[in-house]
Enzyme design. Structure first.
Site: not given
Ligand SMILES: Nc1ncnc2c1ncn2[C@@H]1O[C@H](COP(=O)(O)OP(=O)(O)OP(=O)(O)O)[C@@H](O)[C@H]1O
Ligand SMILES: Nc1nc2c(ncn2[C@@H]2O[C@H](COP(=O)(O)O)[C@@H](O)[C@H]2O)c(=O)[nH]1
Length: 200
Positions: A50, A143, A154
């Site tokens: 991204r 996001r 998702r």
């Molecule tokens: N408590 C909150 N309140 C409002 N917005 C939030 C909060 N926590 C996270 N966000 C926002 O929600 C979006 C998703 O958060 P984040 O990317 O950390 O999720 P993630 O679980 O890591 O997702 P992925 O598994 O796809 O990587 C982001 O734009 C983030 O800034």
């Molecule tokens: N089983 C695994 N899941 C993983 C790994 N790295 C990331 N993730 C999960 O994929 C989704 C989507 O991630 P995104 O970055 O495309 O938004 C998210 O639930 C991650 O936790 C891995 O090594 N193994």
């Protein structure tokens, strides 16, 4: 047979939760507040980077062929298909962090959690839960990283992940990420004994 992985250093942390639940946000915050304590396990993925993501820092971005070869060579502790792409944790990713005596952080989906439970890694399992499915969708849309198709996949997956997260046997802690500050405080309090152990 369970993949062999050394249990060097402090216990790793596994963050899991639906896409958009806030795992990356909270991981970045804790890593930033406690510099030198944590190390991120950089996963491999076949999805495209991204805007702003850096190869080798956020993920190792690889082709499907390279990833499949690595998996069949036994280079991965776990791997899964998520939203049409392959993701996986290499043994090297975890061992590199463990060798530096930092707390290794894995960010993986529920398929990965189930596989990790069959290994000797013995991490602490943390589930990040959104306050509701409606809020999850709003945050994922906000996001602005997903196509409509990816968003749909998702959100479908999120339902099953929420069910898996609701079983108290599957995780050591479930944090509801409603207000970010409150979720972060809860995470920090939970991790403080581990942080203090590393800082001794
Ligand atoms: N408590 C909150 N309140 C409002 N917005 C939030 C909060 N926590 C996270 N966000 C926002 O929600 C979006 C998703 O958060 P984040 O990317 O950390 O999720 P993630 O679980 O890591 O997702 P992925 O598994 O796809 O990587 C982001 O734009 C983030 O800034
Ligand atoms: N089983 C695994 N899941 C993983 C790994 N790295 C990331 N993730 C999960 O994929 C989704 C989507 O991630 P995104 O970055 O495309 O938004 C998210 O639930 C991650 O936790 C891995 O090594 N193994």
């Amino acid at each position: 047979m369970a993949p062999a992985i050394s249990s060097l250093g402090p216990r790793p942390l596994v963050f899991c939760g639906p896409s958009g639940s806030g795992k990356s946000t909270l991981i970045k915050q804790i890593m930033n507040d406690f510099k030198g304590v944590f190390g991120f396990s950089v996963s491999h993925t076949t999805r495209s980077p991204r805007p702003g993501e850096i190869d080798g820092k956020d993920y190792h971005y690889v082709s499907k062929e390279v990833m499949e070869k690595g998996i069949s060579n036994g280079e991965f502790i776990e791997s899964a298909t998520f939203s049409g792409n392959l993701y996986g944790t290499s043994k090297k990713a975890v061992e590199d962090v463990q060798r530096s005596n930092k707390i290794c952080i894995l960010d993986i989906d529920t398929q990965g959690v189930k596989l990790i439970k069959q290994t000797s890694l013995n991490p602490v399992f943390i589930f990040m839960k959104p306050p509701s499915m409606e809020v999850l969708e709003q945050r994922l849309r906000g996001r602005n990283t997903e196509s409509e198709e990816s968003l749909h996949k998702r959100l479908i997956t999120a339902k099953a992940e929420m069910e898996y997260g609701s079983d108290p046997n599957n995780f050591d802690i479930v944090i509801v990420n409603d207000k970010l500050d409150k979720a972060y405080q809860e995470l920090k309090e939970f991790l403080m004994p581990l942080i203090q152990e590393v800082n001794k």
